[in-house]
Scaffold this active site. Structure first.
Site, mmCIF file in Angstrom:
data_model
loop_
_atom_site.group_PDB
_atom_site.id
_atom_site.type_symbol
_atom_site.label_atom_id
_atom_site.label_comp_id
_atom_site.label_asym_id
_atom_site.label_seq_id
_atom_site.Cartn_x
_atom_site.Cartn_y
_atom_site.Cartn_z
ATOM 1 N N HIS A 150 1.391 -7.468 7.294
ATOM 2 C CA HIS A 150 0.664 -7.612 6.364
ATOM 3 C C HIS A 150 -0.897 -8.334 6.650
ATOM 4 O O HIS A 150 -1.872 -7.964 5.990
ATOM 5 C CB HIS A 150 1.029 -8.106 4.793
ATOM 6 N N HIS A 204 0.818 -1.237 0.060
ATOM 7 C CA HIS A 204 0.073 0.039 -0.059
ATOM 8 C C HIS A 204 0.815 1.237 0.005
ATOM 9 O O HIS A 204 0.268 2.222 0.182
ATOM 10 C CB HIS A 204 -1.006 -0.037 1.213
HETATM 11 FE FE LIG Z 1 0.155 -4.979 3.134
#
Ligand SMILES: [Fe+2]
Length: 263
Positions: A178, A71
């Site tokens: 994550h 991201h």
């Molecule tokens: Fe991520």
């Protein structure tokens, strides 16, 4: 010789994550006599990326090195910032020419510490090989210091475990980020490498990996690309404290942490 103590913070998600971290970070630093704080911040801006202002706020609030992942490019204004501020890492295995850096050596008390950010490829974008990138980067960092920390930002548990074993004995720690759910598999791998599959979530407790529950459920029910926002309400910090022998870079302990804000 005094051990080096590193606090690794699981993905900071939106305002709830930033609020929980601001509250607990000074306390955690004192409680564990932390020398270095490494936080994954790729979801700090309402779950999607990070802005320069938020990055500065996190650095000012006691985070020493920021790591990221898939991201990192969500907020366009970060492109300019990331080339100037090397304390914000992007995964090192993005192809050559990508803005920013994937590793850095910083001072923690009197010791140098290398921090390396990698990203997995299973169920994620197929960027360069994180294992081969790790070979190159770890060799380069170890020429400078025996203390090396790796944030392996990946979806698949197997890919994170594989990286832990691949780097066992070569780095001080491999911690996963994550997935936003803390795993309970902390251990010291042979050769003195602390390992944890996922540090967890620094963000809203009553959520679907940080996202408002009704929005996440709606997407599963309909398959439609509806808006995702951070859940409101209770928030927590998750992560791990790792203690490392400075002379060898070997980890001697890893302890998961979780601190919940009062409702
Ligand atoms: Fe991520």
């Amino acid at each position: 010789m005094k051990l080096v103590t590193v606090l690794c913070i699981g993905d900071v998600f939106g305002e709830p994550g930033r609020r929980a971290l601001a509250h607990f970070l000074p306390r955690l630093r004192d409680e564990f006599e932390v020398d270095l704080v490494v936080a994954n911040v790729e979801n700090a801006a309402a779950g999607f990326g990070i802005t320069p202002a938020l990055a500065r706020q996190l650095l000012g609030g006691g985070v020493d090195v920021m790591t990221s992942g898939n991201h990192i490019w969500d907020k366009k204004e970060i492109l300019e910032y990331i080339v100037r501020e090397n304390l914000l890492l992007r995964p090192a295995n993005y192809p050559p020419g990508t803005p920013g850096v994937g590793s850095i050596v910083v001072k923690a008390r009197t010791e140098k510490v290398g921090v390396l950010n990698l990203q997995g490829r299973a169920f994620m974008a197929t960027i360069d090989c994180p294992f081969r990138t790790a070979d190159e980067e770890v060799a380069r960092l170890r020429a400078d210091t025996p203390i090396v920390l790796v944030d392996m930002h990946a979806e698949a548990t197997s890919e994170k475990q594989a990286m832990g074993w691949y780097l066992a004995g070569r780095v001080s720690a491999v911690v996963g980020t994550h997935s936003h759910v803390q795993t309970a598999d902390e251990r010291i791998l042979p050769g003195g490498t602390a390992y944890l599959t996922d540090l967890g979530l620094t963000g809203p407790i009553d959520s679907v990996i940080g996202v408002a529950r009704e929005q996440a459920i709606q997407r599963f029910l309909t398959g439609m690309p509806n808006r995702f926002e951070p859940a409101k309400g209770r928030a927590r910090v998750q992560g791990a404290v790792i203690r490392i022998e400075p002379a060898t870079g070997h980890a001697v302990g890893i302890e998961r942490i979780q601190r919940d804000l009062a409702p």
